[in-house]
Design a protein around this motif. Structure first.
Motif, short mmCIF file in Angstrom:
data_model
loop_
_atom_site.label_atom_id
_atom_site.label_comp_id
_atom_site.label_asym_id
_atom_site.label_seq_id
_atom_site.Cartn_x
_atom_site.Cartn_y
_atom_site.Cartn_z
N THR A 424 9.38 -47.17 -77.17
CA THR A 424 10.41 -45.65 -76.86
C THR A 424 8.34 -45.53 -76.33
O THR A 424 9.04 -44.48 -75.45
N LEU A 425 8.08 -46.65 -75.56
CA LEU A 425 7.24 -46.28 -74.63
C LEU A 425 7.73 -44.97 -73.42
O LEU A 425 6.79 -44.60 -72.30
N TYR A 426 8.38 -46.33 -72.37
CA TYR A 426 9.76 -45.77 -71.34
C TYR A 426 9.94 -44.72 -71.37
O TYR A 426 9.64 -43.31 -70.48
N ASP A 427 10.75 -44.47 -72.40
CA ASP A 427 11.35 -43.26 -72.92
C ASP A 427 10.82 -41.93 -72.50
O ASP A 427 10.60 -40.50 -71.82
N SER A 428 9.26 -41.90 -73.32
CA SER A 428 8.86 -41.09 -73.40
C SER A 428 8.13 -40.37 -72.92
O SER A 428 7.43 -39.32 -72.18
N ALA A 429 7.04 -41.69 -72.18
CA ALA A 429 6.09 -41.20 -70.62
C ALA A 429 7.17 -40.77 -70.05
O ALA A 429 6.74 -39.97 -69.20
N LEU A 430 8.48 -41.45 -69.67
CA LEU A 430 9.47 -40.68 -68.61
C LEU A 430 9.83 -39.76 -68.43
O LEU A 430 9.81 -38.63 -67.96
N ALA A 431 9.90 -38.90 -70.08
CA ALA A 431 10.55 -37.64 -70.17
C ALA A 431 9.00 -36.58 -70.26
O ALA A 431 8.96 -35.83 -69.51
N ALA A 432 7.74 -36.82 -70.38
CA ALA A 432 6.49 -36.16 -70.26
C ALA A 432 6.49 -36.11 -68.56
O ALA A 432 5.79 -34.85 -67.88
N PHE A 433 6.76 -37.16 -67.96
CA PHE A 433 6.10 -37.18 -66.36
C PHE A 433 7.07 -36.48 -65.62
O PHE A 433 7.11 -35.62 -64.55
N GLU A 434 8.61 -36.69 -65.92
CA GLU A 434 9.34 -36.40 -65.12
C GLU A 434 9.86 -34.36 -64.71
O GLU A 434 10.45 -34.24 -64.55
N ARG A 435 9.77 -34.33 -66.39
CA ARG A 435 10.01 -32.75 -66.11
C ARG A 435 8.73 -31.85 -65.56
O ARG A 435 8.96 -31.30 -63.97
N PRO A 436 7.33 -32.27 -65.62
CA PRO A 436 6.67 -31.65 -64.35
C PRO A 436 7.54 -31.84 -62.59
O PRO A 436 6.50 -30.99 -62.06
N LEU A 437 7.19 -32.93 -62.35
CA LEU A 437 7.94 -33.80 -61.50
C LEU A 437 8.68 -33.04 -60.56
O LEU A 437 9.35 -32.54 -60.00
N PHE A 438 10.83 -32.60 -61.60
CA PHE A 438 11.05 -32.39 -61.01
C PHE A 438 10.92 -30.41 -61.01
O PHE A 438 11.42 -29.88 -59.86
N LEU A 439 10.28 -29.65 -61.69
CA LEU A 439 9.56 -28.47 -61.86
C LEU A 439 8.53 -28.15 -60.25
O LEU A 439 9.40 -27.00 -59.52
N HIS A 440 7.93 -29.70 -60.05
CA HIS A 440 7.45 -29.06 -59.15
C HIS A 440 8.20 -29.56 -57.20
O HIS A 440 8.08 -28.85 -56.85
N ALA A 441 9.06 -30.57 -57.85
CA ALA A 441 9.94 -30.32 -56.30
C ALA A 441 11.18 -29.31 -56.32
O ALA A 441 10.91 -28.40 -55.38
N LEU A 442 10.62 -28.53 -56.66
CA LEU A 442 11.82 -27.74 -57.20
C LEU A 442 11.21 -26.21 -56.36
O LEU A 442 11.33 -25.63 -55.96
N ALA A 443 9.56 -26.31 -57.70
CA ALA A 443 9.21 -24.89 -56.91
C ALA A 443 8.66 -25.11 -55.14
O ALA A 443 8.81 -24.57 -54.26
N GLN A 444 8.84 -26.53 -54.43
CA GLN A 444 8.03 -27.16 -53.37
C GLN A 444 9.40 -26.10 -51.90
O GLN A 444 8.92 -26.20 -51.10
N THR A 445 11.19 -26.78 -53.35
CA THR A 445 11.83 -26.34 -52.35
C THR A 445 12.30 -24.90 -52.43
O THR A 445 13.97 -24.38 -51.94
N GLY A 446 11.81 -24.48 -52.92
CA GLY A 446 12.42 -22.22 -53.21
C GLY A 446 13.61 -22.85 -53.90
O GLY A 446 14.41 -21.60 -54.10
N GLY A 447 13.57 -23.25 -55.36
CA GLY A 447 14.47 -23.89 -56.01
C GLY A 447 15.80 -24.42 -55.60
O GLY A 447 17.07 -24.56 -56.81
#
Length: 481
Positions: A424-447
């Protein structure tokens, strides 16, 4: 009597301090300040230990030691020196000295070492011949941090113990490995360096152990591996932290058994090389995460040597800079001199790429400087240009700004905390790193989800679906800004 100590030191203040400290321990100390005085006292009575400076008023304390060691083989020797170079440390080691202390030294440590020397039956595990082997080695620096490295190097020269060199990229790990080889028992053999991170995973075993003809598709002839190429010499395994687990297992088996077998072969071949490994990664969290074998770590780290980053040895920047200017001139670039102001400016820089970055900068400076004497006014614009180029090449601050080593450290930390189930490493790591990545991208583009999807390089509908799956609401994205 054995507890009598002879101190040969021409600096009276240092001699007084050492004498007082040793006499406070109940030891008897005789003092002199020259080689002639030393020889006179040695002829008058036996001593269990001699502490001697190197540069004395009437000669070199190391050069004149061999006949003393021959005449008094059971007398321990501790060498003190302000000539704090690897060359001095190696010369001290080659005399069979019990220990070498660069000045200034820790007095309490010196007293402890004196006690250990007096308690040792025989410290003559190193050769008596004083052979000056340190000349020309590319290890430069007299800082306290480098003195610790030099002392560790001298401890492994007369044995074949496995060494693990640790340190950031650019700190000189391969240079240390080469120094150990050139100064050690196997200097007449080859030095074979392997960057394990640069070898495709499917070929690493073949590269290390060799293969027989027909062992796999493309194996049209027998190939001798790096272990066999390094016979009677030294095998340097660089970036060992990037070695795949399967290859780690085979390496461990080879180190444990002292034998290897070529891929596709049946013959066992005895190992006859010293192993030195190096890595810029922190192996401890990797062990906890299961990405590096603990038993292999202990096999490799029999003698660990940790190299300091350049920011922790700023005192060495000037010497390194002058050394590289001389090297640049020897390689055909204009001959330059460094002013005091220029040296001070260089010493204040962070040098994130460590000695490698400094070396490249100095060579560039030698090429581009207009004047023979390089001062701070010449250096500042080039530093500013380099810093601007670095900033231009970096992504904006955020999760994507982590260097590969930083990302690996973050992933190791995640693995330790999350401890995902096998498979389950791939899914677990993807979930852990995907959320802050998407939050960062949205923050950089003003939502703005369309721009965020473009920034991420994914389809807008994919982004929307993942935001729902991850439970990211619009206010979360704006708050992440």
């Amino acid at each position: 009597m054995k507890e009598s100590i002879l101190l040969v030191e021409d600096d009276s203040s240092i001699a007084i301090v050492i004498t007082a400290a040793l006499e406070a321990e109940g030891l008897h100390v005789d003092r002199c300040d020259s080689i002639a005085g030393r020889d006179c006292l040695l002829a008058s009575k036996p001593y269990g230990l001699m502490l001697t400076d190197v540069m004395l008023t009437d000669g070199d304390g190391i050069e004149t030691l061999p006949p003393v060691r021959a005449a008094f083989p059971r007398m321990q020797v501790i060498i003190l020196s302000a000539q704090n170079t690897l060359d001095t440390a190696v010369r001290a080691s080659d005399t069979g000295a019990f220990e070498y202390f660069p000045k200034p030294f820790d007095l309490e440590e010196l007293v402890r070492t004196v006690r250990q020397a007096l308690g040792a039956l025989d410290g003559s595990d190193l050769p008596d011949a004083a052979e000056d082997l340190g000349q020309g080695l590319p290890l430069v620096g007299r800082s306290a941090a480098m003195q610790a490295v030099y002392r560790m190097i001298t401890r492994v020269l007369r044995n074949d113990l496995t060494v693990l060199i640790l340190g950031e990229s650019g700190t000189g790990k391969e240079l240390v490995a080469e120094a150990i080889h050139q100064l050690g028992n196997r200097r007449d053999g080859p030095f074979v360096a392997v960057n394990t991170a640069a070898i495709p995973h499917e070929l690493i075993e073949s590269e290390l152990f060799g293969h027989e003809k027909g062992a796999f598709t493309g194996a049209v002839a027998r190939q001798i591996g790096k272990f066999e190429q390094a016979a009677r010499g030294t095998l340097f395994l660089d970036e060992i932290g990037d070695m795949p687990l399967e290859a780690q297992t085979r390496l461990l088996r080879a180190l444990q058994s002292g034998r290897i077998r070529r891929v596709g072969g049946t013959e066992e071949i005895a190992l006859n090389c010293r192993i030195i490994a190096a890595t810029n990664r922190d192996l401890v969290p990797m062990i906890a995460a299961g990405t590096f074998r603990e038993d292999l770590y202990y096999r490799l780290a029999v003698v660990p040597i940790e190299l300091p980053p350049l920011r922790e040895r700023a005192d060495d920047v000037e010497a390194l800079s002058r050394h590289f200017l001389a090297r640049a001139a020897a390689e055909g670039l204009p001959r330059r001199q460094l002013s005091a102001a220029g040296a001070a400016l260089l010493a204040r820089q962070p040098w994130r790429g460590n000695v490698r970055e400094l070396r490249n900068f100095i060579f560039r400076l030698a090429l581009l400087a207009r004047d023979d004497v390089v001062d701070d006014a010449t250096i500042e614009p080039l530093l500013a240009s380099d810093n601007a180029a670095q900033r231009a090449g970096e992504p904006e601050a955020g999760i994507g700004n982590a260097a590969p080593a930083d990302f690996a450290t973050a992933l190791d930390a995640f693995l330790i905390q999350a401890r995902p189930e096998p498979g389950t490493l791939y899914d677990s790591a993807l979930a852990a790193f995907e959320r802050p990545l998407f939050l960062h991208a949205l923050a950089q583009t003003g939502g703005n989800q369309l721009r965020a999807a473009q920034l991420l390089g994914i389809n807008r509908n994919t982004l929307r679906k993942r935001l729902v799956d991850l439970g990211i609401a619009p206010e979360d994205a704006l708050g992440g800004r």
